[in-house]
Design an enzyme around this catalytic site. Structure first.
Site, PDB file in Angstrom:
ATOM      1  N   HIS A 199       0.811  -1.219   0.000  1.00  0.00           N
ATOM      2  CA  HIS A 199       0.000   0.000   0.000  1.00  0.00           C
ATOM      3  C   HIS A 199       0.844   1.268   0.000  1.00  0.00           C
ATOM      4  O   HIS A 199       0.301   2.362  -0.164  1.00  0.00           O
ATOM      5  CB  HIS A 199      -0.954   0.000   1.188  1.00  0.00           C
ATOM      6  CG  HIS A 199      -1.989  -1.085   1.117  1.00  0.00           C
ATOM      7  ND1 HIS A 199      -2.867  -1.210   0.072  1.00  0.00           N
ATOM      8  CD2 HIS A 199      -2.275  -2.115   1.953  1.00  0.00           C
ATOM      9  CE1 HIS A 199      -3.654  -2.264   0.263  1.00  0.00           C
ATOM     10  NE2 HIS A 199      -3.308  -2.833   1.401  1.00  0.00           N
TER      11      HIS A 199
ATOM     12  N   ARG B 230       7.241  -5.479   3.097  1.00  0.00           N
ATOM     13  CA  ARG B 230       5.942  -6.100   2.803  1.00  0.00           C
ATOM     14  C   ARG B 230       5.792  -6.116   1.298  1.00  0.00           C
ATOM     15  O   ARG B 230       5.776  -5.060   0.648  1.00  0.00           O
ATOM     16  CB  ARG B 230       4.770  -5.366   3.433  1.00  0.00           C
ATOM     17  CG  ARG B 230       3.450  -6.008   2.922  1.00  0.00           C
ATOM     18  CD  ARG B 230       2.249  -5.714   3.738  1.00  0.00           C
ATOM     19  NE  ARG B 230       1.745  -4.372   3.560  1.00  0.00           N
ATOM     20  CZ  ARG B 230       0.603  -3.940   4.099  1.00  0.00           C
ATOM     21  NH1 ARG B 230      -0.125  -4.765   4.853  1.00  0.00           N
ATOM     22  NH2 ARG B 230       0.202  -2.701   3.921  1.00  0.00           N
TER      23      ARG B 230
ATOM     24  N   GLU C 112      -5.497 -11.849   7.754  1.00  0.00           N
ATOM     25  CA  GLU C 112      -6.344 -10.660   7.618  1.00  0.00           C
ATOM     26  C   GLU C 112      -7.593 -10.931   6.790  1.00  0.00           C
ATOM     27  O   GLU C 112      -8.195 -10.010   6.266  1.00  0.00           O
ATOM     28  CB  GLU C 112      -5.542  -9.491   7.040  1.00  0.00           C
ATOM     29  CG  GLU C 112      -4.792  -9.768   5.750  1.00  0.00           C
ATOM     30  CD  GLU C 112      -4.008  -8.563   5.229  1.00  0.00           C
ATOM     31  OE1 GLU C 112      -4.152  -7.453   5.762  1.00  0.00           O
ATOM     32  OE2 GLU C 112      -3.251  -8.758   4.250  1.00  0.00           O
TER      33      GLU C 112
ATOM     34  N   ASP D 182      -8.051  -4.971   7.300  1.00  0.00           N
ATOM     35  CA  ASP D 182      -8.638  -5.982   6.403  1.00  0.00           C
ATOM     36  C   ASP D 182      -9.414  -7.028   7.200  1.00  0.00           C
ATOM     37  O   ASP D 182     -10.499  -7.452   6.792  1.00  0.00           O
ATOM     38  CB  ASP D 182      -7.539  -6.667   5.574  1.00  0.00           C
ATOM     39  CG  ASP D 182      -7.247  -5.890   4.294  1.00  0.00           C
ATOM     40  OD1 ASP D 182      -8.203  -5.474   3.628  1.00  0.00           O
ATOM     41  OD2 ASP D 182      -6.055  -5.694   3.974  1.00  0.00           O
TER      42      ASP D 182
HETATM   43  C1  3PY Z   1      -4.397  -4.126   7.437  1.00  0.00           C
HETATM   44  O1  3PY Z   1      -4.757  -3.522   8.463  1.00  0.00           O
HETATM   45  O2  3PY Z   1      -5.164  -4.779   6.730  1.00  0.00           O
HETATM   46  C2  3PY Z   1      -3.011  -4.055   7.021  1.00  0.00           C
HETATM   47  O3  3PY Z   1      -2.649  -4.702   6.070  1.00  0.00           O
HETATM   48  C3  3PY Z   1      -2.092  -3.176   7.807  1.00  0.00           C
HETATM   49  O4  3PY Z   1      -0.923  -2.965   7.162  1.00  0.00           O
HETATM   50 MG    MG Z   2      -4.190  -5.475   4.895  1.00  0.00          MG
END
Ligand code: 3PY
Ligand code: MG
Length: 263
Positions: free
Chosen positions: A46, A71, A148, A174
């Site tokens: 992101h 990441r 996530e 997420d």
């Molecule tokens: C999320 O909160 O989904 C993330 O990927 C944080 O980096």
């Molecule tokens: Mg995420």
């Protein structure tokens, strides 16, 4: 031989304070690296960051003993292997949904016989063990599988049992969306809060390190109390927007501040 400090901290029962990088600039990264973070994560998912940016950011981090983490944008062997060759000592992989995907992550980040990582540690070997880098890399590199999604949560126990998987990283926003909650990093709705407590407990049971993203030091410390040993505290983008807004508010212009980084 450079030994991964993350593991040393975890072995002594400690937690890692991780900073987050969204800005594709080596000087901004160098500034962050010199503040004493134990690790910094270059966010290629992101963050506004491509591979060429990530490379210059990794070299900026190497001006300190801060652990370089990346990441990657997705579970894809090519980019995982490339950022390790560029010197990342740990990788964070988004949206790992089941044991098969966790196995793909461990395979791509480990040399044979355990995995399928291709040989070519062109930058990593410069400070990571010279010509012998590949002999210790499997024991040195840490691969975090992100939990996530609903599927990742449902399959958590299978994921945690994958051979060589030492660490997970929770994406709270997420995960919140997946559970029908508001996308947040900090004050999570009840189902998301219960999920992150469940994940920490299961990691402990399975001897896997639990990591999580937060966007405040207060939340980061709460997560440490819950058992998380790798906590993201804030990001370069959030620090710039918060610092600018604070300065403007002190000259009574804060109400006009426009964009605030959500990360
Ligand atoms: C999320 O909160 O989904 C993330 O990927 C944080 O980096
Ligand atoms: Mg995420």
């Amino acid at each position: 031989m450079r030994v991964n400090k993350l593991r040393q901290i975890w072995q002594s029962g400690g937690y890692v304070a991780n900073g987050w990088l969204m800005i594709p600039n080596s000087f901004a990264t160098e500034l962050m690296a010199h503040q004493g973070w134990e690790s910094l994560t270059v966010d290629m998912q992101h963050g506004m960051i491509g591979f060429t940016d990530a490379l210059s950011m990794l070299t900026a981090i190497s001006t300190t003993d801060c652990v370089p983490v990346v990441r990657v944008p997705w579970l894809e062997p090519g980019i995982l292997m490339k950022v390790l060759d560029a010197g990342a000592e740990a990788v964070i992989c988004p949206m790992v949904n089941n044991a098969e995907e966790a196995e793909q992550l461990i395979s791509a980040t480990h040399y044979p016989p355990r995995g399928t990582r291709s040989f070519g540690p062109v930058r990593a070997s410069m400070y990571g063990g010279g010509a012998g880098y590949h002999k210790t890399a499997n024991d040195n590199v840490v691969a975090f599988a992100m939990i996530e999604t609903q599927q990742g949560l449902d399959n958590l126990e299978d994921i945690l049992r994958v051979d060589g998987l030492e660490a997970i990283f929770v994406g709270p926003s997420d995960l919140s969306l997946a559970l029908g909650c508001e996308a947040r990093f900090d004050d999570l709705d009840k189902p998301a809060q219960e999920a992150i407590e469940y994940i920490a407990a299961k990691c402990k049971e399975n001897n896997v390190i639990a990591g999580i993203f937060t966007s405040s030091p207060e939340t980061a410390m709460k997560r440490v109390e819950t058992g998380y040993q790798f906590v993201t505290v804030t990001s370069d983008a959030a620090l710039i927007s918060a610092g600018a807004q604070q300065a403007l508010s002190r000259v009574n212009k804060g109400a006009d501040a426009a964009a605030k980084s959500s990360y």
